[in-house]
Structure formats: C-alpha cells, structure tokens
Design an enzyme around this catalytic site. Structure first.
Site, PDB file in Angstrom:
ATOM      1  N   SER A 145       0.783  -1.205  -0.029  1.00 33.99           N
ATOM      2  CA  SER A 145       0.145   0.107   0.063  1.00 33.99           C
ATOM      3  C   SER A 145       0.999   1.364  -0.046  1.00 33.99           C
ATOM      4  O   SER A 145       1.495   1.283  -0.756  1.00 33.99           O
ATOM      5  CB  SER A 145      -0.932  -0.239   1.404  1.00 33.99           C
ATOM      6  OG  SER A 145      -1.820   1.000   1.044  1.00 33.99           O
ATOM      7  N   ASP A 301      -3.515   6.580  -3.080  1.00 38.52           N
ATOM      8  CA  ASP A 301      -2.265   6.082  -2.625  1.00 38.52           C
ATOM      9  C   ASP A 301      -1.605   5.041  -3.671  1.00 38.52           C
ATOM     10  O   ASP A 301      -2.441   4.383  -4.597  1.00 38.52           O
ATOM     11  CB  ASP A 301      -2.292   5.414  -1.352  1.00 38.52           C
ATOM     12  CG  ASP A 301      -3.443   4.032  -1.001  1.00 38.52           C
ATOM     13  OD1 ASP A 301      -4.061   3.818  -1.925  1.00 38.52           O
ATOM     14  OD2 ASP A 301      -3.063   3.506  -0.273  1.00 38.52           O
TER      15      ASP A 301
END
Length: 569
Positions: A145, A301
């Site tokens: 992530s 992101d």
C-alpha cells in the site's frame, strides 16, 4: 540461531536473499541476524507486511511460499468447495510484487486450488471486487500500500469479499507455522494453466470492474461534469489507467494527471513517503492543479484503495480535507441521493461523530466498529437488512467505500463520487467549502486530531492505571460516559453500566459534557499511548466559518495539552 540460519539457507529458493544472508554471516552482523531470526513476520487480520529481505522476519520468496501454502491448507480444511471456487491474486508495482504473486499462485495450484491471476499490476479494490465477481473462496493482493519502498505485503480477502477477521487470521497463521516445517510444493504456472488450474485475468477483467462502476447507481450523478476540473496523481502506484478511464466514463474531460507520478514505480522517486497524509506527498498534484486552476487536486495511494483531496480556496490556494471531512461530505451527499432503503452508513470508533448526526437527521441507520476496514465491511454485511441496505462507510485514514460493489475501501470509486459531488455543487453555484459550512451550521463544527504520547519508560501499563483511577474530569470537562471496550461496557458517571456490542479491545473512550471526546488506545508493549480527540463547536447565524474554526482549534489545543499533562503527571 545457527541451526535456524542453516535450515533457512537450505530452504530459501532465491539466490539473491541467500547471498544477502551469507554476507551477514560472513561479516558477523550478529545484531542484524538476531533481528531477522528472533521471530517470524506475524500473520494477522491485514495479512503480512514487512521489509523485503532474507530471513523469517522479512518479506521474501520463502516466506511467501510458506504463507501461501498455509493459506491453501486452511482454505481446503474450512471451505468444502475451496479448490473449485479458487483464489484471485493481484499485485502492485513494487519490485518483488509480481514474483511474490506468482509464487503464491504456484503454491496454491500445487494443492489443486484454482487460481485467477491478473496479468499485470492491479488496484487493490479491483481484486476485492473480483472475489465476489468470481465467487472465489479468497483473494490475495501482494502490496504494501502506502508504506515506504523497502516494504511489501500479502493482503488476504475471504470469500465474502472483505478482509479477513478472526477466527480466519489465527487459523491461517497456525497452518503457516505447520508449513514452515514441511517441504514446499510448487506447480509451474504453465503446467497449472495446462491442468486448468490457472486462469489469466487480462484486460477484459479490468474492464469488467470499470463497467460495473460505470453502472453503479451511486456513481451515476452526471450533473455538468464539464463544470469542474481536477488534477490527479497515482503517486507512482497502479491507479492511473483506471482512475482516468472511470472519470472519462463519468463525463469528466478536464483531468490533468501528474506525468512524473503516473506510472508504477516501487522506488517512489518523487515522494519521501508515498502516503497522501504525509507532509509533501501532495505537493506535485497541488502544483499541477495550480497550473490549470483546477477545482480539485486528487490522489490515490499506490495501491489505489485510499483517496485524498485538496480543494481550491477563494484565495486560489489548495487546502487538503481531512478524512473525516471527506467522510462527512460523502455521507451527507449519498444519503440524499441513494434509493429508498439504502441507508446504512458506518464509521470507526476513532472517526468523527458527525456522520452519526448527519445520518440521524435523515432517519438513516448508523453503525460503529473498531478501527480497520475489515470491521467496517464485515459488520455492514451483518447489520444490513432488506429495509436498510448498506450505503457507505469510512475511516479517518482516507478510506471510503461507496455502495457494496467492493467490500473494502476503494479510492477509485471514491474519486469519481467526490468529483460528481463537487460538480453538482458547482452547478448550483456552491463549493465544497459552502457545503461543509452548511453541514457545520446544522450539526456543529466537529474537529478531530490524533496524538501519540510517549510515557515514562518503566511506568505501569497506562490502561490499567486509567481503569484503577477513572478520571472524573478531563481538561476541566466532566466525563459523562466512559466506554471501556476491554470489558465491553458503557459506564455512566452515576455508575450505571450497559453492554457495548463490539469485540473486546484495549480502548477507553471518554465522552465529555461539552460533546468533546477522548479516545485512548494504550500500547501493551511500550509506554506509549495513541489518543484521538474530538471537539464540537456550535455555529450561530452570525458566526463565520473562520471564527468557529478558530474557536474549535483553540479548544482542541487546550484539550490536548491538558490531557497530555494529566497523563504525564
């Protein structure tokens, strides 16, 4: 430790990590070796996440093979048709992600489990969507992530499309432990394909997700999309193609991508930390927005499950909205646009209380969970009924899910929904700031902040101390209710108590007499405390937003300073 290292070297299939480990041995790097072999990366409700390198306390091919083997064994033991239903696998743009994903596929196929594998990098929410689309037994995304470049991760979804929760996390972990003591069996991917165990997910699957979102009624508000413009960054992640495509599907023509950050690059060369919440991470997209005088500066992101936005002010500058502000705006917008009966919204215990107020004002249903999107979606599935279907949930760390096409946070559909929300306001001569002010005038200005507090080393566990001596006041405000999640009880100032329907967790929530709130999450391993603060400032008709904001900030500063002082003392 020497025996463990020798055994590891014998099992490790990767010459690169074997060489790395041998170098540490040759250079007598005792401390480094101790750190890598003192334990194993813990498998929990978020799966695995850690620094890439040699050893069981790192992310590497052997750890991935053992993890995939354990996951497969658990699936076969608990889900009768797991082999036929299969597992969908995707991966982000980090250097090792594709290799780790392929290792996962080989280990699962060797157990006779069907695998759906994306041909190239995939946004995390697309894989979560794929679990339900294929009715798979589970899903895996190899991603770290928004963690720094040195990291990678292994995220697991259950067959319901949501992230795993107990007991599956501990059940998988137990099988991984067994796998570390067994020979690893792998099936070559070409062989798996010939045996009908591997199905490559090419562009048609990516388009299925995109088409599903295009048909999502909650993303069908096409009110003058040409009326606004937006700058966008994928932050060197995997979101750009899908984000740009979905915005185009929704009629947005004035979209300006940050070219330097558009394509996947796991070294993240232009940001210190690829998390939109970190200082400086949004600088390039805000610069792009300024260049075009865009209405919004938006970011996903790197795995595209989070969404961040900065909004142009009257002065032409760009101010980033907090996750709570975006969550409140979404809740208000969606509750006034959803179909009848689609009115279940939720947030976590550390998110703003304002969404609950907004929901109550339109007779919608609100639920609250522990922190983590795994709880928001799993609980939503339990709570929804035919009369009250799930609509929206969010957590303050920039995670949002709009509707139930994806049972996890989805930064791509959130991007489209926020653009549509902004365009509708613009068509009515209003801005995001106007809308926030209108919500604050109706319900109060809610300001939230989070602060980690370091306590004196060697001091007793702070949670125990707080329970032994419950505070009657915090920063001069009366404590009217204390939620003690460790014992799952709501305790009133007069001593009355009632049960709280949340899993036990070492969290204390203090509700104060002026509607302020303090959430305390003690650390069980170090003298440290995570504190979440909320203050509420009423707004009169004569008030300006600026003045109310100033009062709220002053009240917040006072609450934080006095609370911290009381704990340190």
């Amino acid at each position: 430790m020497k025996t463990e290292i020798t055994r590891w070297l014998a099992r490790d299939p990767d010459p690169k990590t074997r060489e790395e480990l041998q170098h540490l041995i040759n250079s007598n790097s005792e401390q480094e070796l101790q750190e890598r072999f003192s334990g194993r990366l813990a498998f929990g409700t978020a799966g695995l996440r850690g620094i890439v390198g040699a050893g069981p306390n790192r992310m590497n091919r052997l750890v991935i093979q053992e993890t995939a083997m354990g996951l497969g064994k658990y699936l076969l033991a608990t889900e009768q048709d797991a082999a036929e239903r299969g597992v969908i696998i995707g991966f982000d743009g980090r250097p090792d992600s594709k290799r780790f994903a392929h290792e996962t596929a080989s280990a699962l196929a060797a157990q006779g489990i069907k695998v759906y594998m994306t041909t190239h990098e995939a946004p995390t929410p697309m894989v979560a969507f794929g679990v339900k689309h294929f009715e798979a037994a589970a899903g895996v995304v190899v991603t770290a992530s928004h963690n720094p470049p040195a990291y990678n991760g292994f995220k697991v979804y259950w067959g319901n499309g949501a992230q795993i929760i107990p007991p599956h996390d501990s059940g998988i972990a137990a099988q991984i432990d067994i796998a570390t003591k067994q020979d690893i069996e792998l099936l070559d991917l070409e062989e798996a394909k010939q045996q009908g165990l591997l199905f490559w997910l090419s562009e048609s699957f990516y388009n299925t997700y995109r088409q599903t979102m295009k048909n999502n009624k909650l993303l069908s508000n096409h009110t003058q999309p040409d009326g606004i413009s937006l700058a966008y960054t994928a932050m060197h992640g995997v979101g750009a193609n899908m984000a740009e495509g979905m915005l185009a599907d929704a009629g947005f023509t004035k979209v300006y991508s940050v070219a330097e950050q558009r394509d996947p690059d796991g070294s993240f060369p232009t940001v210190n930390f690829p998390n939109p919440e970190e200082p400086g991470a949004m600088d390039m997209v805000i610069a792009e927005a300024k260049k075009h005088n865009a209405t919004l500066a938006c970011a996903n992101d790197p795995d595209a499950d989070r969404f961040a936005v900065a909004v142009r002010t009257e002065q032409g500058e760009y101010q980033m909205l907090t996750g709570d502000q975006v969550g409140t705006l979404f809740g208000h917008y969606l509750l006034t646009h959803a179909e009848p009966g689609q009115n279940l919204v939720g947030a976590t215990i550390v998110s703003s209380s304002l969404l609950e107020k907004v929901a109550k004002s339109v007779d919608a249903n609100y639920y609250q969970t522990l922190t983590g999107f795994k709880w928001l979606t799993n609980v939503a599935m339990q709570q929804q009924t035919d009369e009250s279907r799930f609509l929206f949930a969010y957590e303050e760390a920039l995670g949002y899910t709009v509707g139930s096409e994806v049972w996890d946070k989805d930064g791509l559909s959130a991007l489209v929904a926020f653009a549509q929300l902004t365009a509708e306001l613009a068509a009515n001569g209003k801005t995001i700031w106007d809308q926030l002010e209108a919500i604050y005038r109706e319900h109060g200005l809610y300001l939230n902040a989070q602060k980690s507090i370091a306590l004196q080393p060697g001091s007793p566990p702070i949670g125990d101390l707080l329970r032994q001596n419950p505070p009657e006041t915090i920063a001069g405000r009366q404590v009217v209710v204390t939620d003690d999640l460790k014992i799952s009880q709501k305790i009133y100032a007069d001593g009355k108590a009632e049960a709280i329907d949340l899993p036990a967790s070492d969290v204390l929530i203090y509700h104060l007499d002026d509607d302020a709130r303090v959430v305390v999450r003690p650390s069980g391993t170090e003298p440290k405390l995570k504190c979440y603060y909320e203050v509420v400032e009423a707004m009169s008709h004569e008030d300006t937003l600026e003045h109310a904001q100033q009062r709220a900030e002053t009240a917040m500063e006072d609450l934080i300073n006095r609370h911290q002082s009381s704990l340190a003392g």
